[in-house]
Enzyme design. Structure first.
Site, PDB file in Angstrom:
ATOM      1  N   GLN A 152      70.110  61.659  51.095  1.00 32.06           N
ATOM      2  CA  GLN A 152      69.498  60.337  51.202  1.00 32.06           C
ATOM      3  C   GLN A 152      70.508  59.211  51.394  1.00 32.06           C
ATOM      4  O   GLN A 152      70.142  58.109  51.773  1.00 32.06           O
ATOM      5  CB  GLN A 152      68.648  60.072  49.948  1.00 32.06           C
ATOM      6  CG  GLN A 152      67.451  61.001  49.873  1.00 32.06           C
ATOM      7  CD  GLN A 152      66.624  60.765  48.613  1.00 32.06           C
ATOM      8  OE1 GLN A 152      66.878  61.366  47.592  1.00 32.06           O
ATOM      9  NE2 GLN A 152      65.636  59.893  48.690  1.00 32.06           N
ATOM     10  N   GLU A 160      65.434  60.537  36.548  1.00 32.74           N
ATOM     11  CA  GLU A 160      64.985  59.628  37.616  1.00 32.74           C
ATOM     12  C   GLU A 160      63.764  58.865  37.132  1.00 32.74           C
ATOM     13  O   GLU A 160      62.845  59.457  36.546  1.00 32.74           O
ATOM     14  CB  GLU A 160      64.561  60.383  38.880  1.00 32.74           C
ATOM     15  CG  GLU A 160      65.694  60.898  39.720  1.00 32.74           C
ATOM     16  CD  GLU A 160      65.202  61.555  41.015  1.00 32.74           C
ATOM     17  OE1 GLU A 160      64.074  61.247  41.479  1.00 32.74           O
ATOM     18  OE2 GLU A 160      65.947  62.392  41.538  1.00 32.74           O
ATOM     19  N   ASN A 169      67.071  69.863  41.620  1.00 32.46           N
ATOM     20  CA  ASN A 169      66.237  68.678  41.572  1.00 32.46           C
ATOM     21  C   ASN A 169      64.803  69.034  41.933  1.00 32.46           C
ATOM     22  O   ASN A 169      64.541  69.541  43.036  1.00 32.46           O
ATOM     23  CB  ASN A 169      66.738  67.626  42.569  1.00 32.46           C
ATOM     24  CG  ASN A 169      65.933  66.350  42.461  1.00 32.46           C
ATOM     25  OD1 ASN A 169      66.087  65.602  41.504  1.00 32.46           O
ATOM     26  ND2 ASN A 169      65.028  66.115  43.404  1.00 32.46           N
ATOM     27  N   GLU A 170      63.896  68.798  41.025  1.00 31.48           N
ATOM     28  CA  GLU A 170      62.454  68.887  41.268  1.00 31.48           C
ATOM     29  C   GLU A 170      62.029  70.061  42.167  1.00 31.48           C
ATOM     30  O   GLU A 170      61.577  69.861  43.290  1.00 31.48           O
ATOM     31  CB  GLU A 170      61.965  67.583  41.904  1.00 31.48           C
ATOM     32  CG  GLU A 170      62.182  66.377  41.029  1.00 31.48           C
ATOM     33  CD  GLU A 170      61.483  65.124  41.561  1.00 31.48           C
ATOM     34  OE1 GLU A 170      60.921  65.172  42.673  1.00 31.48           O
ATOM     35  OE2 GLU A 170      61.487  64.111  40.854  1.00 31.48           O
ATOM     36  N   TYR A 177      57.408  58.920  37.862  1.00 27.17           N
ATOM     37  CA  TYR A 177      57.228  57.693  38.636  1.00 27.17           C
ATOM     38  C   TYR A 177      55.870  57.025  38.459  1.00 27.17           C
ATOM     39  O   TYR A 177      55.743  55.833  38.634  1.00 27.17           O
ATOM     40  CB  TYR A 177      57.426  57.993  40.130  1.00 27.17           C
ATOM     41  CG  TYR A 177      58.871  58.255  40.494  1.00 27.17           C
ATOM     42  CD1 TYR A 177      59.691  57.219  40.881  1.00 27.17           C
ATOM     43  CD2 TYR A 177      59.413  59.535  40.424  1.00 27.17           C
ATOM     44  CE1 TYR A 177      61.025  57.432  41.211  1.00 27.17           C
ATOM     45  CE2 TYR A 177      60.745  59.767  40.743  1.00 27.17           C
ATOM     46  CZ  TYR A 177      61.545  58.702  41.134  1.00 27.17           C
ATOM     47  OH  TYR A 177      62.865  58.919  41.445  1.00 27.17           O
ATOM     48  N   TRP A 216      66.305  55.598  39.340  1.00 26.34           N
ATOM     49  CA  TRP A 216      66.305  55.972  40.757  1.00 26.34           C
ATOM     50  C   TRP A 216      66.061  54.683  41.516  1.00 26.34           C
ATOM     51  O   TRP A 216      64.959  54.148  41.403  1.00 26.34           O
ATOM     52  CB  TRP A 216      65.201  56.991  41.092  1.00 26.34           C
ATOM     53  CG  TRP A 216      65.283  57.345  42.554  1.00 26.34           C
ATOM     54  CD1 TRP A 216      64.592  56.771  43.587  1.00 26.34           C
ATOM     55  CD2 TRP A 216      66.143  58.324  43.142  1.00 26.34           C
ATOM     56  NE1 TRP A 216      64.985  57.316  44.772  1.00 26.34           N
ATOM     57  CE2 TRP A 216      65.942  58.278  44.525  1.00 26.34           C
ATOM     58  CE3 TRP A 216      67.099  59.217  42.639  1.00 26.34           C
ATOM     59  CZ2 TRP A 216      66.640  59.096  45.424  1.00 26.34           C
ATOM     60  CZ3 TRP A 216      67.781  60.029  43.533  1.00 26.34           C
ATOM     61  CH2 TRP A 216      67.540  59.965  44.904  1.00 26.34           C
TER      62      TRP A 216
HETATM   63  C1  BGC Z   1      63.259  62.665  44.313  1.00 23.72           C
HETATM   64  C2  BGC Z   1      64.030  61.621  45.077  1.00 23.72           C
HETATM   65  C3  BGC Z   1      63.055  60.654  45.722  1.00 23.72           C
HETATM   66  C4  BGC Z   1      62.276  59.963  44.624  1.00 23.72           C
HETATM   67  C5  BGC Z   1      61.282  58.925  45.114  1.00 23.72           C
HETATM   68  C6  BGC Z   1      62.075  62.141  43.562  1.00 23.72           C
HETATM   69  O1  BGC Z   1      61.000  62.967  43.819  1.00 23.72           O
HETATM   70  O2  BGC Z   1      64.106  63.425  43.516  1.00 23.72           O
HETATM   71  O3  BGC Z   1      64.837  62.260  46.012  1.00 23.72           O
HETATM   72  O4  BGC Z   1      63.677  59.732  46.554  1.00 23.72           O
HETATM   73  O5  BGC Z   1      61.575  60.913  43.881  1.00 23.72           O
HETATM   74  O6  BGC Z   1      60.308  59.483  45.921  1.00 23.72           O
END
Ligand code: BGC
EC number: 3.2.1.21
Length: 442
Positions: A20, A354, A165-166, A294, A400
């Site tokens: 990214q 994140e 990661n995820e 998120y 993040w």
């Molecule tokens: C990921 C990131 C992504 C962020 C926002 C996460 O799922 O690890 O790479 O940019 O979310 O979408």
């Protein structure tokens, strides 16, 4: 709210990912990754954009680390691009790739910043994809060899590693829905990818631990707080099934609990890819679990949705405030997520690796006054503190992300950074949220 309330050992940081930000996708011997291939395919990324330059972090990393330092951020999470180290995923090592991450790690340490590498943030070498990628069980061997190279070359200066990661996102979006690289679809790709990702996570954990017994070894998971659309039994059970898929499928086998396939019988399809002895190989006693969260998801029963009979009620339809990703603005979700994962007795420590939000920022007279992002991050931190004060082992928080960057299939449009990037000139501008975080961390 003051930083001191979290204690002096609490880890404050910021997270990034190689693809990214780095750009320079074919420089210094780097091989192609599945994301290089995917971004070149028509119609896959918003506006046909690619990450050929991105934030030019490959060249500008020292300047960006100066910003990290100026923002008082003590921990920097980044990922290693597998195909910089091993251009075709296995075999010959590319010294220039090792050199780059050695320079990056040293540049962190010179600034008093702790480097937190992730071995895999979705950018599988394309040459391995050509051999089946995550659907080929050999990937566990390929990944193990790569993990070993990273441990041996960088481990002397690393105190905290993350294996993956995820995995739910790269298996789900990349191998079932086909909206992320490598663009595979269907259960025939999803199930083997899940199983091989789980085996690789645990194998990677064992390799890092054997090589670096004193380092903390973790791995990260995407998690969302899930609520049923109504309290009617069919919506509640649909929400439970979605929870299995989004929040439990990848972590429970790693915790030694096996796949949670009792509530969602279609998941039993994973068993086809399991060999005798795999149950033990799937588990590893990680020092910490990285939680990445998120938003909140609302789920309702749906007869027509295959396999799960559950569907997301989109945030747009719920008349709630939205981020630039069309996700509900719901920073409070971090609290129930931490509470939920704290219930697993096998999890010793949680770092929020994140958390953040994308908003349509504007530059006015040279400044970016992103009050919505600032409020989102502040509320998240407050809610984390609440969970912590109730005894949850939440010991770290990473925003993040540092700079606006290439947001996968969404291209450059959603901006998540504490620092604004002008992608024409590569100029950086610290946003109000970044200044707030800087002052908070002072
Ligand atoms: C990921 C990131 C992504 C962020 C926002 C996460 O799922 O690890 O790479 O940019 O979310 O979408």
């Amino acid at each position: 709210m003051e930083k001191e309330l979290f204690g002096k050992d609490f880890k404050w940081g910021v997270s990034t990912a190689a693809f990214q930000i780095e750009g320079s996708c074919s420089s210094d011997g780097k091989g192609a990754s599945i994301w290089d291939t995917f971004t070149a395919r028509k119609g896959k990324v918003h506006g046909g954009q690619n990450a050929g330059v991105a934030c030019d972090f490959y060249n500008l990393y020292e300047k960006d680390l100066d910003i990290v330092k100026a923002l008082n951020i003590p921990n920097f999470r980044f990922s290693i691009a597998w195909s910089r180290i091993l251009p075709v995923g296995k075999g010959a090592v590319n010294q220039k790739g090792l050199d780059f991450y050695n320079r990056l790690i040293d540049a962190c340490l010179e600034r008093g910043i702790d480097p937190w590498p992730t071995l895999y943030h979705w950018d599988l070498p394309q040459a391995l994809e050509d051999l089946g990628g995550w659907t080929n069980r050999d990937v566990v061997e390929w990944f193990s060899a790569y993990a070993d190279i990273c441990a041996r070359n960088f481990g002397d200066r690393i105190g905290h590693w993350m294996v993956m990661n995820e995995p739910m996102v790269f298996t789900g979006a990349g191998h079932f829905l086909g909206v992320h690289a490598p663009g595979r679809t269907g259960l025939k790709n999803f199930f083997p990818a899940v199983h091989h990702a789980v085996l690789s996570m645990a194998a990677g954990g064992r390799i890092l631990k054997a090589s670096q017994p004193h380092a903390e070894i973790g791995t990260t998971f995407s998690c969302s707080h899930i609520e049923p659309y109504s309290q009617r039994s069919w919506d509640v059970s649909a929400a439970n099934r979605a929870d299995v898929l989004f929040n439990r499928l990848l972590i429970e086998p790693v915790l030694g609990m096996g796949y949670p396939d009792k509530d969602v019988s279609v998941m039993k399809g994973i068993r086809k890819y399991m060999l005798p002895g795999d149950e033990e190989k799937m588990a590893f006693d990680f020092d910490f679990i990285g939680i990445q969260t998120y938003t909140r998801e609302v789920i309702r029963y749906s007869l027509l949705t295959p396999y799960l009979h559950a569907k997301l009620v989109k945030a747009e339809k719920r008349k709630v405030p939205l981020t630039a990703m069309k996700w509900e603005v719901y920073p409070e979700g971090i609290y129930p997520v931490i509470k939920k994962y704290s219930q697993y007795k096998q999890i010793k420590k949680i770092y929020i690796t994140e958390n953040g939000a994308a908003f349509p920022d504007t530059v006015t007279n040279g400044t970016v006054d992103d009050q919505e992002r600032l409020a989102f991050i502040r509320t998240s931190i407050q809610e984390l503190l609440r969970a912590r004060e109730e005894g949850c082992p939440a010991e770290g928080y990473f925003v993040w992300t540092l700079t606006d960057n290439f947001e996968w299939a969404e291209g450059y449009r959603p901006r998540f950074g504490l620092v604004h990037v002008d992608f024409e000139t590569q100029e950086r501008r610290v946003k109000s949220s970044g200044k707030w975080y800087r002052d908070f961390l002072k």
